[in-house]
Design a protein around this motif. Structure first.
Motif, short mmCIF file in Angstrom:
data_model
loop_
_atom_site.label_atom_id
_atom_site.label_comp_id
_atom_site.label_asym_id
_atom_site.label_seq_id
_atom_site.Cartn_x
_atom_site.Cartn_y
_atom_site.Cartn_z
N SER A 179 0.82 -1.21 0.00
CA SER A 179 0.00 0.00 0.00
C SER A 179 0.86 1.26 0.00
N ILE A 180 1.93 1.25 0.77
CA ILE A 180 2.83 2.40 0.81
C ILE A 180 3.46 2.61 -0.55
N SER A 181 3.92 1.53 -1.16
CA SER A 181 4.56 1.62 -2.47
C SER A 181 3.59 2.15 -3.53
N THR A 182 2.40 1.61 -3.58
CA THR A 182 1.45 2.07 -4.59
C THR A 182 1.01 3.50 -4.31
N TYR A 183 0.94 3.89 -3.04
CA TYR A 183 0.59 5.27 -2.71
C TYR A 183 1.66 6.22 -3.24
N GLU A 184 2.93 5.87 -3.00
CA GLU A 184 4.02 6.71 -3.47
C GLU A 184 4.03 6.79 -4.99
N ASP A 185 3.75 5.66 -5.66
CA ASP A 185 3.70 5.67 -7.13
C ASP A 185 2.59 6.57 -7.63
N ARG A 186 1.44 6.52 -6.99
CA ARG A 186 0.32 7.38 -7.39
C ARG A 186 0.66 8.85 -7.18
N GLN A 187 1.30 9.16 -6.07
CA GLN A 187 1.68 10.54 -5.78
C GLN A 187 2.68 11.06 -6.81
N LYS A 188 3.65 10.22 -7.16
CA LYS A 188 4.64 10.61 -8.17
C LYS A 188 3.98 10.82 -9.52
N ALA A 189 3.03 9.96 -9.87
CA ALA A 189 2.34 10.09 -11.16
C ALA A 189 1.53 11.39 -11.20
N GLU A 190 0.87 11.71 -10.10
CA GLU A 190 0.10 12.96 -10.03
C GLU A 190 1.03 14.17 -10.14
#
Length: 106
Positions: free
Chosen positions: A24-35
């Motif tokens: 969850s932490i990893s996917t959250y960081e990926d989503r934040q970077k994509a945004e």
């Protein structure tokens, strides 16, 4: 937020929870970077540039793949540049008594 007693969980359940949290932490960081990237790209576009132009990515030379230095003794389609991890066929040939020089190209 979930309210549960960690002390009541088994080791298996705790490990699964740990794995789920890390994912969850990893996917959250990926989503934040994509945004963030999308916002920066939109800003660059508003200024009339691409993000690659502003970051100088277009100017970076592309590295060509390293030329092959070794060839499989029986299958010439299999080659290796001598860089990075040794391919399985190379290791097996060495274990079978072949020398690296025997497989060297030219």
């Amino acid at each position: 937020m979930a309210d549960f007693d960690l002390e009541a969980l088994s080791l298996t359940e705790l490990r699964k929870l740990h794995k789920d949290i890390a994912k969850s932490i990893s996917t959250y960081e990926d989503r934040q970077k994509a945004e963030a990237r999308a916002k920066v790209e939109a800003f660059a576009k508003d200024l009339g540039y691409s993000l690659a132009e502003l970051m100088g990515e277009d100017a970076k030379p592309k590295r060509a793949p390293a030329p092959a230095k070794y060839r499989h003794p029986e299958n010439p389609a299999l080659t290796w540049s001598g860089r990075g991890r040794k391919p399985l066929w190379f290791v097996e040939a060495l274990d079978a008594g072949k020398a690296a020089e025997d497989m060297k190209i030219g």
